[in-house]
Design a protein around this motif. Structure first.
Motif, PDB file in Angstrom:
ATOM      1  N   VAL A 125       0.846  -1.189   0.000  1.00 16.09           N
ATOM      2  CA  VAL A 125       0.000   0.000   0.000  1.00 16.09           C
ATOM      3  C   VAL A 125       0.884   1.242   0.000  1.00 16.09           C
ATOM      4  O   VAL A 125       0.660   2.202  -0.754  1.00 16.09           O
ATOM      5  CB  VAL A 125      -0.942   0.026   1.225  1.00 16.09           C
ATOM      6  CG1 VAL A 125      -1.717   1.332   1.276  1.00 16.09           C
ATOM      7  CG2 VAL A 125      -1.897  -1.160   1.197  1.00 16.09           C
ATOM      8  N   ALA A 126       1.925   1.229   0.820  1.00 16.45           N
ATOM      9  CA  ALA A 126       2.836   2.376   0.907  1.00 16.45           C
ATOM     10  C   ALA A 126       3.861   2.373  -0.219  1.00 16.45           C
ATOM     11  O   ALA A 126       4.045   3.389  -0.908  1.00 16.45           O
ATOM     12  CB  ALA A 126       3.555   2.375   2.256  1.00 16.45           C
ATOM     13  N   ILE A 127       4.526   1.244  -0.431  1.00 16.62           N
ATOM     14  CA  ILE A 127       5.659   1.221  -1.367  1.00 16.62           C
ATOM     15  C   ILE A 127       5.204   1.492  -2.798  1.00 16.62           C
ATOM     16  O   ILE A 127       5.706   2.400  -3.475  1.00 16.62           O
ATOM     17  CB  ILE A 127       6.403  -0.122  -1.292  1.00 16.62           C
ATOM     18  CG1 ILE A 127       6.955  -0.344   0.121  1.00 16.62           C
ATOM     19  CG2 ILE A 127       7.528  -0.168  -2.323  1.00 16.62           C
ATOM     20  CD1 ILE A 127       7.912   0.729   0.597  1.00 16.62           C
ATOM     21  N   LYS A 128       4.244   0.731  -3.300  1.00 17.76           N
ATOM     22  CA  LYS A 128       3.789   0.925  -4.673  1.00 17.76           C
ATOM     23  C   LYS A 128       2.987   2.214  -4.798  1.00 17.76           C
ATOM     24  O   LYS A 128       3.029   2.891  -5.832  1.00 17.76           O
ATOM     25  CB  LYS A 128       2.936  -0.267  -5.133  1.00 17.76           C
ATOM     26  CG  LYS A 128       3.636  -1.627  -5.048  1.00 17.76           C
ATOM     27  CD  LYS A 128       4.948  -1.658  -5.796  1.00 17.76           C
ATOM     28  CE  LYS A 128       5.494  -3.084  -5.917  1.00 17.76           C
ATOM     29  NZ  LYS A 128       5.739  -3.762  -4.641  1.00 17.76           N
TER      30      LYS A 128
ATOM     31  N   GLU B 238       5.357   5.023  -5.252  1.00 14.66           N
ATOM     32  CA  GLU B 238       5.889   5.036  -6.623  1.00 14.66           C
ATOM     33  C   GLU B 238       4.957   5.820  -7.544  1.00 14.66           C
ATOM     34  O   GLU B 238       5.403   6.683  -8.312  1.00 14.66           O
ATOM     35  CB  GLU B 238       6.034   3.601  -7.142  1.00 14.66           C
ATOM     36  CG  GLU B 238       7.144   2.811  -6.495  1.00 14.66           C
ATOM     37  CD  GLU B 238       7.211   1.387  -6.997  1.00 14.66           C
ATOM     38  OE1 GLU B 238       8.149   0.684  -6.616  1.00 14.66           O
ATOM     39  OE2 GLU B 238       6.322   0.975  -7.773  1.00 14.66           O
ATOM     40  N   SER B 239       3.672   5.513  -7.475  1.00 16.55           N
ATOM     41  CA  SER B 239       2.727   6.180  -8.372  1.00 16.55           C
ATOM     42  C   SER B 239       2.569   7.654  -8.022  1.00 16.55           C
ATOM     43  O   SER B 239       2.477   8.507  -8.912  1.00 16.55           O
ATOM     44  CB  SER B 239       1.368   5.472  -8.327  1.00 16.55           C
ATOM     45  OG  SER B 239       1.447   4.220  -8.979  1.00 16.55           O
ATOM     46  N   VAL B 240       2.538   7.966  -6.730  1.00 21.93           N
ATOM     47  CA  VAL B 240       2.462   9.369  -6.322  1.00 21.93           C
ATOM     48  C   VAL B 240       3.668  10.133  -6.853  1.00 21.93           C
ATOM     49  O   VAL B 240       3.548  11.250  -7.375  1.00 21.93           O
ATOM     50  CB  VAL B 240       2.384   9.472  -4.785  1.00 21.93           C
ATOM     51  CG1 VAL B 240       2.648  10.896  -4.317  1.00 21.93           C
ATOM     52  CG2 VAL B 240       1.022   9.004  -4.285  1.00 21.93           C
ATOM     53  N   THR B 241       4.849   9.536  -6.726  1.00 23.01           N
ATOM     54  CA  THR B 241       6.075  10.176  -7.209  1.00 23.01           C
ATOM     55  C   THR B 241       6.017  10.412  -8.710  1.00 23.01           C
ATOM     56  O   THR B 241       6.339  11.502  -9.203  1.00 23.01           O
ATOM     57  CB  THR B 241       7.298   9.300  -6.876  1.00 23.01           C
ATOM     58  OG1 THR B 241       7.410   9.184  -5.455  1.00 23.01           O
ATOM     59  CG2 THR B 241       8.582   9.904  -7.429  1.00 23.01           C
TER      60      THR B 241
ATOM     61  N   HIS C  25      14.711   6.318  -9.624  1.00 25.89           N
ATOM     62  CA  HIS C  25      14.573   4.874  -9.393  1.00 25.89           C
ATOM     63  C   HIS C  25      13.133   4.402  -9.580  1.00 25.89           C
ATOM     64  O   HIS C  25      12.876   3.474 -10.358  1.00 25.89           O
ATOM     65  CB  HIS C  25      15.048   4.534  -7.982  1.00 25.89           C
ATOM     66  CG  HIS C  25      14.766   3.121  -7.578  1.00 25.89           C
ATOM     67  ND1 HIS C  25      15.435   2.037  -8.120  1.00 25.89           N
ATOM     68  CD2 HIS C  25      13.864   2.600  -6.698  1.00 25.89           C
ATOM     69  CE1 HIS C  25      14.971   0.919  -7.599  1.00 25.89           C
ATOM     70  NE2 HIS C  25      14.022   1.229  -6.731  1.00 25.89           N
ATOM     71  N   VAL C  26      12.170   5.048  -8.883  1.00 21.25           N
ATOM     72  CA  VAL C  26      10.812   4.500  -8.887  1.00 21.25           C
ATOM     73  C   VAL C  26      10.127   4.698 -10.230  1.00 21.25           C
ATOM     74  O   VAL C  26       9.316   3.847 -10.644  1.00 21.25           O
ATOM     75  CB  VAL C  26       9.951   5.063  -7.739  1.00 21.25           C
ATOM     76  CG1 VAL C  26      10.588   4.787  -6.397  1.00 21.25           C
ATOM     77  CG2 VAL C  26       9.664   6.544  -7.911  1.00 21.25           C
TER      78      VAL C  26
END
Length: 299
Positions: A180-183, A186-189, A224-225
């Motif tokens: 929930v946090a990691i992916k 990524e999308s928010v970034t 990276h993300v």
């Protein structure tokens, strides 16, 4: 090493990463069945990957299960149940079935029940980091009735793992909720940087966020993300749909993982990866510009 015979159902990135890592330690017997073996457009390339790693290609999932001591299901999230069903004709007492897919815990539990009903020991495996560059040393969480039984085999293979419990789904629950946090980040970034490039303010946004995140270098993180989303968006979208299903099954909201899945699928559907020759660069600005170019061409 180990004289255990290991068969993969699905010979993609994870299977190849683990196998290549094992090969650095010594001999190990590995076979595989992949549905692409049956696709004339992709069969030769997939078989070549097997040859490169000294892996025995087999004609069906059931044949792989009949040959192996340990079966590792390494398919896409939407094929977890189908992969389990495909090995059932050859499942027998003494066989170990490891499910390393990024899928909802209740779905992995259903797959495990089908295999366990035929007498096999089942293990839920959560892969907790990208498989490259660490390959077989990528951190894993394992749970399930046969977790203790598979421990010495994984140790002999040089795997890095932690036993969570003897219950199927517990390992995957940790991975799903972490995603929930990691992916999501990524999308928010990616949305943030792409919007900043579109509006010509990336030189202000990136340093500002870097300062807000204190010791985190947002520029390096964005590089990276965003490369990860472009290269693996389709697979990650499938995982995030499983995360959303996990939260729904738990009776809590899953708005962020559902939105993250939609965003990563959207990036995948833009086919941004194909806009680069060779590898996608770890360069957030270049990636953002190609996303914007892809959007413009669709209008």
């Amino acid at each position: 090493m180990t004289d255990t015979k290991i068969a993969f159902i699905g010979f993609g990135e994870a299977a190849q990463a683990f196998t290549s890592g094992w090969r650095t330690r010594g001999p190990v017997s590995v076979a595989a069945y992949d549905i692409l073996f049956d696709d004339p457009r992709h069969a030769e390339a997939k078989l070549a990957e097997c040859r490169t790693l000294g892996v025995l290609p087999l004609d069906s999932a059931a044949e792989a299960a009949a040959w192996a001591d340990v079966v590792i299901s390494a398919v896409t999230a939407d094929q977890v149940i189908a992969a389990a069903d495909s090995v059932l004709p050859a499942v027998r007492p003494g066989l170990l079935y490891l499910d390393i897919n990024s899928a909802a815990p209740f779905r992995k539990a259903e797959a495990a029940e089908r295999v366990a009903a035929k007498g096999a020991g089942t293990v839920d495996v959560a892969v907790m980091a990208p498989v490259y560059p660490r390959r077989h040393e990528t951190p894993l969480l394992i749970s399930g009735p046969a977790a203790a039984e598979v421990e010495p085999i994984l140790a002999a293979l040089g795997m890095t793992f932690e036993v969570v419990s003897d219950r199927t789904g517990d390992a995957s629950t940790v991975k799903m909720i972490r995603s929930v946090a990691i992916k999501g980040f990524e999308s928010v970034t990616m949305e943030c940087v792409t919007a900043a490039v579109k509006l010509g303010i990336e030189d202000r946004i990136i340093p500002s966020i870097t300062a807000s995140l204190s010791n985190i270098d947002f520029a390096a993180l964005a590089d990276h993300v965003m490369e990860r989303v472009v290269v693996h968006g389709k697979r990650r979208a499938a995982e995030m749909r499983e995360v959303a299903a996990t939260l729904e099954h738990a009776g809590v909201s899953g708005f962020l993982p559902a939105a993250t899945a939609a965003h990563q699928q959207w990036v995948s559907d833009l086919n941004v990866r194909a806009r680069f020759e060779g590898e996608v660069p770890r360069n957030a600005g270049r990636i953002a510009r190609e996303v914007l170019n892809a959007i413009a061409e669709k209008r």
